[in-house]
Motif scaffolding. Sequence first.
Motif, short mmCIF file in Angstrom:
data_model
loop_
_atom_site.label_atom_id
_atom_site.label_comp_id
_atom_site.label_asym_id
_atom_site.label_seq_id
_atom_site.Cartn_x
_atom_site.Cartn_y
_atom_site.Cartn_z
N GLU A 43 0.81 -1.22 0.00
CA GLU A 43 0.00 0.00 0.00
C GLU A 43 0.84 1.27 0.00
O GLU A 43 0.59 2.19 -0.78
CB GLU A 43 -0.94 0.01 1.21
CG GLU A 43 -2.16 -0.87 1.05
CD GLU A 43 -3.14 -0.69 2.20
OE1 GLU A 43 -2.90 0.20 3.06
OE2 GLU A 43 -4.15 -1.42 2.24
N ASP A 44 1.83 1.34 0.88
CA ASP A 44 2.64 2.57 0.99
C ASP A 44 3.36 2.88 -0.31
O ASP A 44 3.44 4.03 -0.73
CB ASP A 44 3.65 2.45 2.14
CG ASP A 44 2.97 2.45 3.50
OD1 ASP A 44 1.79 2.86 3.57
OD2 ASP A 44 3.62 2.06 4.49
N GLU A 45 3.89 1.84 -0.97
CA GLU A 45 4.59 2.05 -2.24
C GLU A 45 3.61 2.49 -3.33
O GLU A 45 3.94 3.36 -4.14
CB GLU A 45 5.30 0.75 -2.66
CG GLU A 45 6.43 0.36 -1.74
CD GLU A 45 7.06 -0.97 -2.14
OE1 GLU A 45 6.60 -1.56 -3.15
OE2 GLU A 45 8.00 -1.41 -1.45
N LEU A 46 2.42 1.91 -3.34
CA LEU A 46 1.43 2.29 -4.34
C LEU A 46 0.95 3.72 -4.11
O LEU A 46 0.73 4.47 -5.07
CB LEU A 46 0.24 1.33 -4.28
CG LEU A 46 0.52 -0.12 -4.69
CD1 LEU A 46 -0.74 -0.96 -4.53
CD2 LEU A 46 1.02 -0.19 -6.12
N MET A 47 0.78 4.12 -2.86
CA MET A 47 0.37 5.48 -2.55
C MET A 47 1.38 6.48 -3.10
O MET A 47 1.00 7.50 -3.71
CB MET A 47 0.20 5.66 -1.04
CG MET A 47 -1.01 4.92 -0.45
SD MET A 47 -0.92 4.78 1.36
CE MET A 47 -0.83 6.51 1.84
N ARG A 48 2.67 6.19 -2.93
CA ARG A 48 3.70 7.10 -3.42
C ARG A 48 3.74 7.10 -4.95
O ARG A 48 3.84 8.16 -5.58
CB ARG A 48 5.07 6.70 -2.86
CG ARG A 48 5.25 7.01 -1.38
CD ARG A 48 6.70 6.90 -0.97
NE ARG A 48 7.18 5.53 -1.10
CZ ARG A 48 7.11 4.60 -0.15
NH1 ARG A 48 6.54 4.92 1.02
NH2 ARG A 48 7.58 3.39 -0.34
N VAL A 98 -1.75 9.09 -4.49
CA VAL A 98 -3.08 9.12 -3.87
C VAL A 98 -2.99 8.59 -2.45
O VAL A 98 -1.96 8.05 -2.03
CB VAL A 98 -4.11 8.29 -4.68
CG1 VAL A 98 -4.25 8.83 -6.09
CG2 VAL A 98 -3.70 6.81 -4.72
N GLY A 99 -4.09 8.74 -1.72
CA GLY A 99 -4.12 8.28 -0.34
C GLY A 99 -4.42 6.79 -0.21
O GLY A 99 -4.60 6.08 -1.20
N ARG A 100 -4.51 6.36 1.04
CA ARG A 100 -4.70 4.93 1.31
C ARG A 100 -6.07 4.42 0.86
O ARG A 100 -6.18 3.31 0.33
CB ARG A 100 -4.51 4.67 2.81
CG ARG A 100 -4.34 3.19 3.17
CD ARG A 100 -3.98 3.03 4.64
NE ARG A 100 -2.78 3.74 4.98
CZ ARG A 100 -1.55 3.28 4.79
NH1 ARG A 100 -1.38 2.09 4.21
NH2 ARG A 100 -0.48 3.99 5.14
N THR A 101 -7.12 5.23 1.06
CA THR A 101 -8.47 4.76 0.70
C THR A 101 -8.62 4.47 -0.79
O THR A 101 -9.11 3.40 -1.16
CB THR A 101 -9.52 5.79 1.16
OG1 THR A 101 -9.49 5.89 2.59
CG2 THR A 101 -10.91 5.35 0.74
N PRO A 102 -8.20 5.38 -1.69
CA PRO A 102 -8.30 5.05 -3.11
C PRO A 102 -7.50 3.82 -3.50
O PRO A 102 -7.94 3.02 -4.33
CB PRO A 102 -7.74 6.30 -3.80
CG PRO A 102 -7.97 7.40 -2.83
CD PRO A 102 -7.78 6.78 -1.48
#
Length: 220
Positions: A36-41, A45-49
């Motif tokens: 999740e953290d890598e995808l957010m960066r 976008v934020g965690r929810t999307p």
Amino acid sequence: MAVAEAGAASLAEQAYLRLREDIIAVELSPGTVLREDELMRALGVGRTPVREAIQRLQRDGFVTIIPRRGTLVSEINITDLAAIYEVRAHVESWASRLAAERVRDADRRAAEALMAELEALTDDDPYEVLLALDRRVHRFVYACCKNTFLAETLDHYHNLSLRILHVAMRRYPALTPRLEDVVQEQRTMLAAIVAGDGDTAERLAAEHVTTFEQEIRKLI
């Protein structure tokens, strides 16, 4: 829907489409762990999307969530191959017949434009250009069915098949379709739809799907 909710939905949709296309094109290969953290960066976008996008990708069969291991890009196996192409061979051939039976004048003009684009392709064009145009042709045929539910179903299975194609071409370059073959097949299909020839459109669609599956099976 509130403005904030609409924005979140838009971000989730963007994240989904970006990840789906990366998975289809094997930018994210089978077995890749999605954090999740890598995808957010990466997506900005934020965690929810990100979580909403992952849930949708799981429903579509592009990712697998394994307890204590995390979220992985789904593997491709021979069972998946057989099941996906079995569905496509029957549903897509029927849809191609519907497209020929329901084609309208505006559709005919769009088909002629697509045929002109196919003719304009050359061996110097990147293969990605051919694949993108081929995908547009498929979506055009689906749209000609005049059935939104059927078009969405067809697009989903075509996306799964397209991922298999990308993976197969990377592992077995001999499976890469020749430009002239793709152009000829798609031009013939479009011509059958323009002419309202449901029998030919149905036959060509079935042959298109089953031939490629047979080629993959020879090598896997």
